[in-house]
Design an enzyme around this catalytic site. Structure first.
Site, PDB file in Angstrom:
ATOM      1  N   SER A 142       0.878  -1.278  -0.068  1.00 49.17           N
ATOM      2  CA  SER A 142      -0.006  -0.188   0.047  1.00 49.17           C
ATOM      3  C   SER A 142       1.101   1.200  -0.081  1.00 49.17           C
ATOM      4  O   SER A 142       1.919   1.440  -1.013  1.00 49.17           O
ATOM      5  CB  SER A 142      -0.967  -0.096   1.089  1.00 49.17           C
ATOM      6  OG  SER A 142      -2.019   1.173   0.991  1.00 49.17           O
TER       7      SER A 142
ATOM      8  N   ASP B 124      -9.354  -4.171  -6.193  1.00 50.38           N
ATOM      9  CA  ASP B 124      -8.570  -3.702  -4.991  1.00 50.38           C
ATOM     10  C   ASP B 124      -9.776  -2.849  -4.116  1.00 50.38           C
ATOM     11  O   ASP B 124      -9.487  -2.807  -2.801  1.00 50.38           O
ATOM     12  CB  ASP B 124      -7.462  -2.609  -5.531  1.00 50.38           C
ATOM     13  CG  ASP B 124      -6.763  -2.196  -4.237  1.00 50.38           C
ATOM     14  OD1 ASP B 124      -5.640  -2.954  -4.061  1.00 50.38           O
ATOM     15  OD2 ASP B 124      -7.127  -1.370  -3.675  1.00 50.38           O
TER      16      ASP B 124
ATOM     17  N   HIS C 287      -8.035  -4.812  -1.245  1.00 47.89           N
ATOM     18  CA  HIS C 287      -6.791  -3.902  -0.836  1.00 47.89           C
ATOM     19  C   HIS C 287      -6.559  -4.556   0.545  1.00 47.89           C
ATOM     20  O   HIS C 287      -5.533  -4.685   0.723  1.00 47.89           O
ATOM     21  CB  HIS C 287      -7.223  -2.611  -0.792  1.00 47.89           C
ATOM     22  CG  HIS C 287      -5.837  -1.787  -0.299  1.00 47.89           C
ATOM     23  ND1 HIS C 287      -4.780  -1.851  -1.250  1.00 47.89           N
ATOM     24  CD2 HIS C 287      -5.528  -1.216   0.675  1.00 47.89           C
ATOM     25  CE1 HIS C 287      -3.931  -1.138  -0.761  1.00 47.89           C
ATOM     26  NE2 HIS C 287      -4.202  -0.703   0.315  1.00 47.89           N
TER      27      HIS C 287
END
Length: 285
Positions: free
Chosen positions: A95, A211, A266
């Site tokens: 990330s 995501d 995600h």
């Protein structure tokens, strides 16, 4: 005979345990080193003897500090570690930590990182409600630029890589981070920023269409919004065509690997064992 057999076993175990390069892990925004524990444990299980360094710097709210400051602090730690392992190490960021990792490579071009794995990182920037409201729940998407493209906003990590496709003039005027680290704006460190990338053995960019946080999701592979809010893939963007940071150089040499995995949210990339086994471990030789 027993001694000879035992010696043979010990020698082979030493060869196995010494064959894997150390790995440095950098967590994502609003989390901490604990979020990388599964990846760390899986590496240690499947690659016995691997030294895994899982940074605990800038956890929680401190992950919102300026990206340059974070890169300087964590980068200094990484360089200290690389000096202990002249044969090189691998770097993996998740990330925001993936973008931070890439920045460290560029800000410290003397590094000896061999393979860099970017796990769902906003490499081309971020512009999306789902991500924005995780950190700033009351901030409207279309007016977020008013905060982020200001002196105050540039003190935050999110403001540093907020890339509003509708306000590109303000983005390049006020953003003190992303347009520079992407060499969209030339600086006295542009060549160093490129050198830090082109010296890699491999860059692996992992992302996927489900995501739901990185927006557009193609940003995890350096794609981004173009005209009319349509996404332009990496190879059609200036950062690639003009080889601004060395992505084309890597690609031409077969050293750029783009991996697209559907069906992964995600918040599951770093918790999905199949992702680790299939798309991370093969690059941690």
């Amino acid at each position: 005979m027993k001694f000879t057999l035992l010696s043979y076993i010990v020698i082979n175990l030493l060869i196995v345990t010494q064959s894997y390069k150390p790995v440095f892990l950098i967590h994502g925004i609003m989390t901490g080193s604990v979020c990388m524990d599964l990846i760390k444990a899986r590496i240690e299980e499947k690659h016995p003897g691997t030294m895994v360094f899982n940074t605990d710097r800038f956890g929680g709210w401190s992950s919102l500090e300026n990206m340059w400051y974070q890169a300087q602090q964590i980068g200094s730690d990484l360089i200290n570690i690389t000096q202990l392992y002249p044969e090189g190490i691998h770097l993996l960021g998740y990330s925001q930590g993936a973008l931070l990792s890439r920045t460290i490579l560029q800000a410290f071009p003397e590094h000896n990182v061999k393979n860099f794995i970017s796990l769902s990182g906003p490499q081309a920037g971020q512009y999306g409600t789902d991500f924005l409201h995780l950190i700033f729940p009351d901030l409207a998407l279309k007016s977020a630029f008013e905060l982020f493209y200001s002196r105050v906003g540039q003190h935050t990590s999110v403001g540093n890589y907020w890339n509003d496709p509708y306000h590109q003039t303000l983005y390049k005027e006020y953003s003190q981070y992303l347009p520079y680290v992407n060499n969209e704006i030339k600086s006295n460190r542009s060549e160093e920023f490129k050198k830090g990338i082109t010296k890699l053995n491999k860059m692996i960019l992992i992302g996927g269409p489900d995501d739901n946080v990185i927006t557009p999701w193609e940003s995890s592979q350096f794609g981004y919004y173009g005209e009319n809010n349509t996404v332009v893939n990496l190879i059609d963007r200036d950062i690639y065509k003009n080889d601004l940071i060395g992505l084309k150089t890597l690609d031409d040499a077969g050293r750029l690997k783009i991996i697209t995995v559907p069906g992964v949210d995600h918040f599951m990339w770093h918790l999905n064992i199949s992702i680790v086994d299939n798309f991370i471990l093969p690059y941690l030789d």
